[in-house]
Design a protein around this motif. Sequence first.
Motif, PDB file in Angstrom:
ATOM      1  N   ASP A 112       8.890  10.083   1.491  1.00 26.17           N
ATOM      2  CA  ASP A 112       7.925   9.779   2.557  1.00 26.17           C
ATOM      3  C   ASP A 112       6.635   9.225   1.952  1.00 26.17           C
ATOM      4  OD1 ASP A 112       9.773  10.794   4.276  1.00 26.17           O
ATOM      5  OD2 ASP A 112       8.853  12.788   4.380  1.00 26.17           O
ATOM      6  N   ILE A 113       5.975   8.307   2.647  1.00 29.56           N
ATOM      7  CA  ILE A 113       4.763   7.661   2.146  1.00 29.56           C
ATOM      8  C   ILE A 113       3.597   8.026   3.058  1.00 29.56           C
ATOM      9  CG2 ILE A 113       3.640   5.467   1.624  1.00 29.56           C
ATOM     10  CD1 ILE A 113       6.472   4.356   1.106  1.00 29.56           C
ATOM     11  N   ASN A 114       2.555   8.658   2.467  1.00 29.77           N
ATOM     12  CA  ASN A 114       1.370   9.078   3.214  1.00 29.77           C
ATOM     13  C   ASN A 114       0.229   8.107   2.940  1.00 29.77           C
ATOM     14  OD1 ASN A 114       2.262  11.884   4.210  1.00 29.77           O
ATOM     15  ND2 ASN A 114       2.732  11.941   2.027  1.00 29.77           N
ATOM     16  N   ALA A 115      -0.493   7.720   3.973  1.00 35.25           N
ATOM     17  CA  ALA A 115      -1.612   6.784   3.819  1.00 35.25           C
ATOM     18  C   ALA A 115      -2.754   7.195   4.733  1.00 35.25           C
ATOM     19  CB  ALA A 115      -1.172   5.358   4.139  1.00 35.25           C
ATOM     20  N   ARG A 116      -3.961   6.900   4.266  1.00 34.77           N
ATOM     21  CA  ARG A 116      -5.122   7.066   5.147  1.00 34.77           C
ATOM     22  C   ARG A 116      -5.274   5.748   5.902  1.00 34.77           C
ATOM     23  NH1 ARG A 116     -11.483   7.907   3.557  1.00 34.77           N
ATOM     24  NH2 ARG A 116     -12.207   8.519   5.641  1.00 34.77           N
ATOM     25  N   TRP A 117      -5.125   5.827   7.212  1.00 34.11           N
ATOM     26  CA  TRP A 117      -5.088   4.640   8.054  1.00 34.11           C
ATOM     27  C   TRP A 117      -6.484   4.152   8.411  1.00 34.11           C
ATOM     28  CZ3 TRP A 117      -1.505   1.330   8.345  1.00 34.11           C
ATOM     29  CH2 TRP A 117      -1.362   0.449   9.407  1.00 34.11           C
ATOM     30  N   LEU A 154      -4.658   9.187  -1.019  1.00 35.75           N
ATOM     31  CA  LEU A 154      -3.436   8.650  -0.425  1.00 35.75           C
ATOM     32  C   LEU A 154      -3.439   7.128  -0.517  1.00 35.75           C
ATOM     33  CD1 LEU A 154      -3.325  10.790   2.861  1.00 35.75           C
ATOM     34  CD2 LEU A 154      -2.240  11.294   0.672  1.00 35.75           C
ATOM     35  N   TYR A 155      -2.305   6.509  -0.174  1.00 36.39           N
ATOM     36  CA  TYR A 155      -2.271   5.058  -0.129  1.00 36.39           C
ATOM     37  C   TYR A 155      -3.175   4.548   0.980  1.00 36.39           C
ATOM     38  CZ  TYR A 155       1.732   5.063  -3.298  1.00 36.39           C
ATOM     39  OH  TYR A 155       2.540   5.219  -4.382  1.00 36.39           O
ATOM     40  N   ASN A 156      -3.661   3.276   0.816  1.00 36.68           N
ATOM     41  CA  ASN A 156      -4.549   2.721   1.828  1.00 36.68           C
ATOM     42  C   ASN A 156      -3.750   1.913   2.862  1.00 36.68           C
ATOM     43  OD1 ASN A 156      -3.949   0.299   0.584  1.00 36.68           O
ATOM     44  ND2 ASN A 156      -5.845   0.258  -0.615  1.00 36.68           N
ATOM     45  N   ARG A 157      -4.489   1.368   3.830  1.00 35.88           N
ATOM     46  CA  ARG A 157      -3.865   0.672   4.968  1.00 35.88           C
ATOM     47  C   ARG A 157      -3.117  -0.577   4.514  1.00 35.88           C
ATOM     48  NH1 ARG A 157      -6.493   0.583  10.670  1.00 35.88           N
ATOM     49  NH2 ARG A 157      -5.057  -0.700  11.860  1.00 35.88           N
ATOM     50  N   ARG A 158      -3.702  -1.357   3.571  1.00 32.45           N
ATOM     51  CA  ARG A 158      -3.055  -2.587   3.135  1.00 32.45           C
ATOM     52  C   ARG A 158      -1.700  -2.308   2.478  1.00 32.45           C
ATOM     53  NH1 ARG A 158      -5.142  -6.602  -1.590  1.00 32.45           N
ATOM     54  NH2 ARG A 158      -5.034  -4.634  -2.664  1.00 32.45           N
ATOM     55  N   PHE A 159      -1.652  -1.276   1.606  1.00 33.42           N
ATOM     56  CA  PHE A 159      -0.395  -0.929   0.953  1.00 33.42           C
ATOM     57  C   PHE A 159       0.641  -0.465   1.975  1.00 33.42           C
ATOM     58  CE2 PHE A 159       2.410   2.220  -1.017  1.00 33.42           C
ATOM     59  CZ  PHE A 159       2.966   1.453  -2.043  1.00 33.42           C
ATOM     60  N   GLN A 181      -4.634  -0.125  -4.026  1.00 32.49           N
ATOM     61  CA  GLN A 181      -3.603   0.520  -3.209  1.00 32.49           C
ATOM     62  C   GLN A 181      -3.974   1.925  -2.760  1.00 32.49           C
ATOM     63  OE1 GLN A 181      -0.114   0.479  -5.634  1.00 32.49           O
ATOM     64  NE2 GLN A 181       0.351  -1.676  -5.254  1.00 32.49           N
ATOM     65  N   ILE A 182      -4.900   2.581  -3.431  1.00 33.81           N
ATOM     66  CA  ILE A 182      -5.212   3.995  -3.188  1.00 33.81           C
ATOM     67  C   ILE A 182      -6.555   4.129  -2.477  1.00 33.81           C
ATOM     68  CG2 ILE A 182      -5.562   6.251  -4.263  1.00 33.81           C
ATOM     69  CD1 ILE A 182      -2.722   5.205  -4.477  1.00 33.81           C
ATOM     70  N   ARG A 235      -5.180  -1.825 -19.190  1.00 28.79           N
ATOM     71  CA  ARG A 235      -5.531  -0.592 -18.467  1.00 28.79           C
ATOM     72  C   ARG A 235      -6.434  -0.900 -17.288  1.00 28.79           C
ATOM     73  NH1 ARG A 235      -9.503   3.126 -18.430  1.00 28.79           N
ATOM     74  NH2 ARG A 235     -10.721   1.980 -19.953  1.00 28.79           N
ATOM     75  N   GLN A 236      -7.379  -1.841 -17.483  1.00 24.68           N
ATOM     76  CA  GLN A 236      -8.284  -2.200 -16.382  1.00 24.68           C
ATOM     77  C   GLN A 236      -7.522  -2.858 -15.234  1.00 24.68           C
ATOM     78  OE1 GLN A 236     -11.389  -1.437 -16.047  1.00 24.68           O
ATOM     79  NE2 GLN A 236     -11.605  -0.441 -18.048  1.00 24.68           N
ATOM     80  N   ASN A 237      -6.515  -3.712 -15.603  1.00 25.48           N
ATOM     81  CA  ASN A 237      -5.717  -4.352 -14.552  1.00 25.48           C
ATOM     82  C   ASN A 237      -4.923  -3.320 -13.748  1.00 25.48           C
ATOM     83  OD1 ASN A 237      -6.538  -6.934 -15.093  1.00 25.48           O
ATOM     84  ND2 ASN A 237      -4.926  -7.302 -16.613  1.00 25.48           N
ATOM     85  N   ARG A 238      -4.359  -2.322 -14.497  1.00 27.39           N
ATOM     86  CA  ARG A 238      -3.627  -1.257 -13.791  1.00 27.39           C
ATOM     87  C   ARG A 238      -4.566  -0.469 -12.895  1.00 27.39           C
ATOM     88  NH1 ARG A 238       0.223   1.211 -18.628  1.00 27.39           N
ATOM     89  NH2 ARG A 238       1.689  -0.577 -18.708  1.00 27.39           N
ATOM     90  N   LEU A 239      -5.793  -0.212 -13.417  1.00 29.06           N
ATOM     91  CA  LEU A 239      -6.765   0.526 -12.610  1.00 29.06           C
ATOM     92  C   LEU A 239      -7.142  -0.264 -11.355  1.00 29.06           C
ATOM     93  CD1 LEU A 239      -8.702   2.912 -12.268  1.00 29.06           C
ATOM     94  CD2 LEU A 239     -10.385   1.666 -13.643  1.00 29.06           C
ATOM     95  N   LEU A 240      -7.348  -1.589 -11.529  1.00 23.72           N
ATOM     96  CA  LEU A 240      -7.686  -2.433 -10.369  1.00 23.72           C
ATOM     97  C   LEU A 240      -6.550  -2.424  -9.343  1.00 23.72           C
ATOM     98  CD1 LEU A 240      -9.332  -5.476 -12.148  1.00 23.72           C
ATOM     99  CD2 LEU A 240     -10.467  -3.864 -10.626  1.00 23.72           C
TER     100      LEU A 240
END
Length: 515
Positions: A431-436, A366-371, A359-360, A349-354
């Motif tokens: 569609d994929i939304n991200a905070r740039w 929203l998704y982050n810039r790297r993702f 990514q978030i 669970r911790q790995n999934r959270l990390l």
Amino acid sequence: MKLFIYIISIFLLFTNLHSKDMKEEQIKVVYTYNFMKNITWQNETKIDKYRLLVVSKNKTLENMFLMLAARKQLKNKNLEVLIYDEKEEYKNIHAIYIDENFLEIYEKLFFKYEKENTLFISDNFKDKKQVMINLLKEETKVTFEINKANILNRSLEISSNLILLGGTEIDVAKLYKSSQDALKEQKETINSLNQKIENKNLELINKVKAINEQKSIINTQTKNIKNYEQKLSTQEELLQKQTKLLEEQKIQLEEIYKNIEFQKEKLSNAVLDVNEKEKIVESLINLQKEKQQEFEETKKDLEFLNLQIQEQKKNLLLKENVISNQKNIITIMGLLSMIIIILGLNGIRQNRLLKSLSQIDTLSGLYNRRFMNQRIEEEISKYKRYETPFSILLVDVDFFKKINDNYGHDKGDLVIKKISTLMQQNTRDTDINARWGGEEFLILVPNSNLEGALTLANNLKQIIEKTNFETKEKITVSIGVSTFNENLNQEELLKLADNALYKAKNNGRNKVEFA
């Protein structure tokens, strides 16, 4: 021999043309056919069929042309006859026949097809400068005249046989000779007068010399004045160019200042975003250290329990009462197994959270810039393999700094969250939304061309503009749109969207622009 046969055929044709039984319309149709037969068009070998446009109000004449096209070929190729309709547009026309009832539109058509390889056949047109081949009616006989220059100007070649049909051409050489004879007589008269004038001029030479000396002085002074005026004019032009150049440099400097301010604002937002991410990463590292420490302690406990189990196994052969203790140990082992399983599940669970945290974006959800960078790379690979189109929308909140200054950063965060929610609610599942970064967002729109992306951008802009953010002024966004093609890479695609966003900002904000 061929020329002789051709002359005989022309003679027979004329015999038929002037017969009493042949109508005037038949003569005009036969003439037109022979005109086209003796004209050569450019790239004639590539012509699949010849097209004749008939401009006439005479139904009998129209029918005769249509019958001609149905029964005869022109130079071993089909002849297509088109009846003029002012509502239609005609292309690839090789010849145009205009009868005397339609002469009012002759000039219009003549200049409309000026740049095309088109032969004009007119019927009794008065302006000889604009005719090519002009039919004339003389009592009961139909003749024609040829303006060879106009035909050659349309890049048409004229067969010498065309003159043999009975046409007349202006004799330019004869006109030139007669004008030369008249000019010679005038010269002889002028020479006689010049001799008389020369005698008079001898008396005036001294006066003329004096006048010429004065003229020379005046000319010198005039030249000096003109040189001075020219220098003044040159200096004035130079001054005007320098003034214009200064104005252009001033405008460019203002644009540079605007760009610097915009870049400073973006840099400030990017620094804030980096600081937020550094805090998140630091908290994740601390959490990982704590979990690692718990795991090490659990490992030591397990090793200790394993030692005890080994001792219990040795004592089992020596003491029977150890059996009851062994049961307890088995119970403990079961408990330890459950603990190990629980710790393992907790680690998963911790790995999934990390992974989710990597990514978030924590503020917007929203998704982050790297993702987003990774997803854009995947879309580019898909495009290269399947040519699946995709577009991106770069969204920036207008005057976001003023929101933070007027209402505080908490209000600014609420605006970011609300806009993020609106984006998720009003885009497709694909569609994929991200905070740039800062107040900038990026929307990846798979399987969409520029038209679809612009529709989405305008809808989103209007929805945000109509939403109540509980502020005195309206909250709006500016959006830059770009669509991927084979000539771009990821960096250039993002640069196009950024340029379009900058254009939207410069055009007054709350706009959608594309590159």
